[in-house]
Design a protein around this motif. Structure first.
Motif, PDB file in Angstrom:
ATOM      1  N   HIS A 275       0.825  -1.209   0.000  1.00 22.95           N
ATOM      2  CA  HIS A 275       0.000   0.000   0.000  1.00 22.95           C
ATOM      3  C   HIS A 275       0.863   1.265   0.000  1.00 22.95           C
ATOM      4  CE1 HIS A 275      -2.858  -3.064   1.069  1.00 22.95           C
ATOM      5  NE2 HIS A 275      -2.243  -3.248   2.227  1.00 22.95           N
ATOM      6  N   THR A 276       1.975   1.215  -0.723  1.00 22.39           N
ATOM      7  CA  THR A 276       2.901   2.344  -0.790  1.00 22.39           C
ATOM      8  C   THR A 276       3.320   2.574  -2.236  1.00 22.39           C
ATOM      9  OG1 THR A 276       4.816   0.918  -0.407  1.00 22.39           O
ATOM     10  CG2 THR A 276       3.795   1.923   1.545  1.00 22.39           C
ATOM     11  N   PHE A 277       4.174   3.590  -2.441  1.00 25.13           N
ATOM     12  CA  PHE A 277       4.736   3.887  -3.755  1.00 25.13           C
ATOM     13  C   PHE A 277       6.249   4.005  -3.631  1.00 25.13           C
ATOM     14  CE2 PHE A 277       0.401   5.279  -3.892  1.00 25.13           C
ATOM     15  CZ  PHE A 277      -0.034   4.930  -5.159  1.00 25.13           C
ATOM     16  N   CYS A 278       6.953   3.397  -4.569  1.00 23.36           N
ATOM     17  CA  CYS A 278       8.408   3.501  -4.618  1.00 23.36           C
ATOM     18  C   CYS A 278       8.795   4.552  -5.660  1.00 23.36           C
ATOM     19  CB  CYS A 278       9.040   2.159  -4.963  1.00 23.36           C
ATOM     20  SG  CYS A 278       8.819   0.899  -3.683  1.00 23.36           S
ATOM     21  N   ILE A 279       9.752   5.391  -5.309  1.00 23.60           N
ATOM     22  CA  ILE A 279      10.192   6.476  -6.183  1.00 23.60           C
ATOM     23  C   ILE A 279      11.608   6.175  -6.667  1.00 23.60           C
ATOM     24  CG2 ILE A 279      10.416   8.968  -6.427  1.00 23.60           C
ATOM     25  CD1 ILE A 279       7.654   8.079  -5.445  1.00 23.60           C
ATOM     26  N   PHE A 280      11.819   6.295  -7.982  1.00 25.54           N
ATOM     27  CA  PHE A 280      13.117   6.056  -8.591  1.00 25.54           C
ATOM     28  C   PHE A 280      13.543   7.279  -9.396  1.00 25.54           C
ATOM     29  CE2 PHE A 280      11.062   1.986  -8.023  1.00 25.54           C
ATOM     30  CZ  PHE A 280      12.069   1.138  -7.576  1.00 25.54           C
ATOM     31  N   ASP A 281      14.849   7.486  -9.482  1.00 26.66           N
ATOM     32  CA  ASP A 281      15.408   8.508 -10.360  1.00 26.66           C
ATOM     33  C   ASP A 281      15.272   8.010 -11.801  1.00 26.66           C
ATOM     34  OD1 ASP A 281      17.552   9.770 -12.043  1.00 26.66           O
ATOM     35  OD2 ASP A 281      17.957  10.853 -10.189  1.00 26.66           O
ATOM     36  N   LEU A 282      14.620   8.799 -12.653  1.00 34.02           N
ATOM     37  CA  LEU A 282      14.350   8.335 -14.017  1.00 34.02           C
ATOM     38  C   LEU A 282      15.624   8.203 -14.844  1.00 34.02           C
ATOM     39  CD1 LEU A 282      11.887   7.601 -15.808  1.00 34.02           C
ATOM     40  CD2 LEU A 282      11.961   9.921 -16.685  1.00 34.02           C
ATOM     41  N   LYS A 283      16.624   8.996 -14.541  1.00 32.11           N
ATOM     42  CA  LYS A 283      17.860   8.961 -15.321  1.00 32.11           C
ATOM     43  C   LYS A 283      18.747   7.777 -14.949  1.00 32.11           C
ATOM     44  CE  LYS A 283      21.806  11.820 -16.719  1.00 32.11           C
ATOM     45  NZ  LYS A 283      22.461  13.156 -16.577  1.00 32.11           N
ATOM     46  N   THR A 284      18.839   7.480 -13.653  1.00 29.88           N
ATOM     47  CA  THR A 284      19.778   6.444 -13.190  1.00 29.88           C
ATOM     48  C   THR A 284      19.093   5.151 -12.769  1.00 29.88           C
ATOM     49  OG1 THR A 284      19.672   7.189 -10.883  1.00 29.88           O
ATOM     50  CG2 THR A 284      21.280   8.271 -12.333  1.00 29.88           C
ATOM     51  N   ASN A 285      17.759   5.166 -12.633  1.00 32.75           N
ATOM     52  CA  ASN A 285      16.972   4.047 -12.108  1.00 32.75           C
ATOM     53  C   ASN A 285      17.244   3.776 -10.633  1.00 32.75           C
ATOM     54  OD1 ASN A 285      15.948   3.704 -14.705  1.00 32.75           O
ATOM     55  ND2 ASN A 285      17.421   2.111 -15.232  1.00 32.75           N
ATOM     56  N   ALA A 286      17.929   4.678  -9.959  1.00 35.29           N
ATOM     57  CA  ALA A 286      18.257   4.492  -8.547  1.00 35.29           C
ATOM     58  C   ALA A 286      17.020   4.707  -7.678  1.00 35.29           C
ATOM     59  CB  ALA A 286      19.354   5.463  -8.120  1.00 35.29           C
TER      60      ALA A 286
END
Length: 338
Positions: A275-286
């Motif tokens: 029930h959460t959201f994971c956030i990633f850097d779009l450029k590095t996929n980190a």
């Protein structure tokens, strides 16, 4: 039994909020009016003439389902809502589809699973452009290989051509996604299969798909495996670029949204069972962080960084909630740029 399961689920969410202090609940600014059946996936249309009058579309997946249209207060706009759709699943939106030499229209595209088609409508006048639907996954014989689920639209920065990239309920280990070129001439709008691509782990299914038009990249959720990245431009080839992020999800990796800023961009992905959201850097996929936005078992989400008037001056994040509605969060509440 269903009521009991819901109580257990709500109890789990409360425990997550109370005991997991790293994921405090970020309350929504707006909760929409309820749909009739089972919400799944949203898409945001930014009104070019008055952003405060933008529309949030959302699917309601059932045999007599619908594409609901909501205003920014979460109220249903009945004259923009499309009803009697045979299990609409996912939806996406694109701007400036060329109808003829002098006319363009913004469009929504969504899957109609029970009719084994994708549907195409103009926005905001909500006129069908597909003569009842474009068939997909034709000539498939395996169970559920012809049942469309996920969809994303891609507008090529090279040619301005618009494509629909479509996933399905089940499929092969290679070529799970089909990509269709959408064109228009004096006889109407047409859909043409131009390629099949995309690996599948075989663990569950592939539904959520998102495309970054600017970079020409497509991302999709191989639900119990990871986030896969490919070129969206057919001429760039079918080789996988990356698979990433699987270790950050409890189980199903679901809805994907791309938040684009001038200097940094983000991939926001639903961690459905947590029930959460994971956030990633779009450029590095980190991986950057995980957020609890209060939704239950989110399937689909969408985002815009465009200011939508006084209601959402920082843009809006929209997510499906498993109580027949959608949540709207002012995008600043996600603190992506901090």
């Amino acid at each position: 039994m269903m009521k009991y399961n819901k109580i257990i689920l709500l109890g789990s969410l409360t425990l997550l909020t109370a005991c997991g202090t790293q994921f405090p609940e970020i309350a929504p600014d707006v909760i929409t009016e309820n749909t009739l059946h089972d919400t799944d996936d949203p898409a945001i249309w930014v009104n070019p003439n008055d952003a405060s009058k933008s529309i949030i579309f959302g699917t309601d997946k059932e045999t007599n389902g619908a594409i609901y249209a909501f205003d920014l207060d979460g109220k249903i706009i009945e004259n923009k809502t499309i009803r009697n759709i045979k299990r609409p699943n996912n939806i996406d939106l694109e701007y400036g589809f060329k109808l003829n030499d002098s006319t363009q229209s913004d469009i929504i595209a969504f899957t109609e699973r029970e009719n084994k088609t994708i549907r195409l409508y103009s926005v905001p006048d909500m006129k069908p452009l597909d003569n009842g639907g474009f068939p997909v996954f034709e000539n498939e014989t395996e169970l559920e290989f012809d049942a469309p689920m996920g969809i994303a639209l891609y507008k090529s920065p090279k040619t301005n051509d618009i494509y629909a990239i479509v996933g399905r309920k089940n499929g092969p280990k290679e070529g799970y996604l089909h990509q269709y070129l959408l064109t228009s001439d004096s006889l109407g709008v047409h859909s043409k299969l131009v390629r099949t691509f995309g690996a599948f782990s075989g663990k569950k299914e592939i539904e959520a798909i998102a495309v970054d038009n600017e970079t020409g990249m497509v991302y999709y959720s191989d639900e119990m495996h990871g986030i896969r990245q490919y070129h969206a431009e057919p001429s760039q080839g079918d080789k996988e670029i990356h698979t990433f992020g699987g270790e950050y999800f409890e189980r199903d990796i679901e809805g994907i949204a791309i938040a684009k800023y001038a200097n940094k961009s983000f991939l926001i992905v639903s961690n459905q069972q947590a029930h959460t959201f994971c956030i990633f850097d779009l450029k590095t996929n980190a991986f950057i962080k995980e957020l609890n936005l209060g939704t239950l078992e989110t399937d689909g989400c969408d985002v815009t960084t465009v200011a939508l008037g006084d209601k959402f001056p920082n843009g809006v994040f929209v997510s499906m909630n498993d109580e027949k509605n959608f949540y709207f969060h002012d995008l600043a509440k996600l603190k992506l740029l901090e």
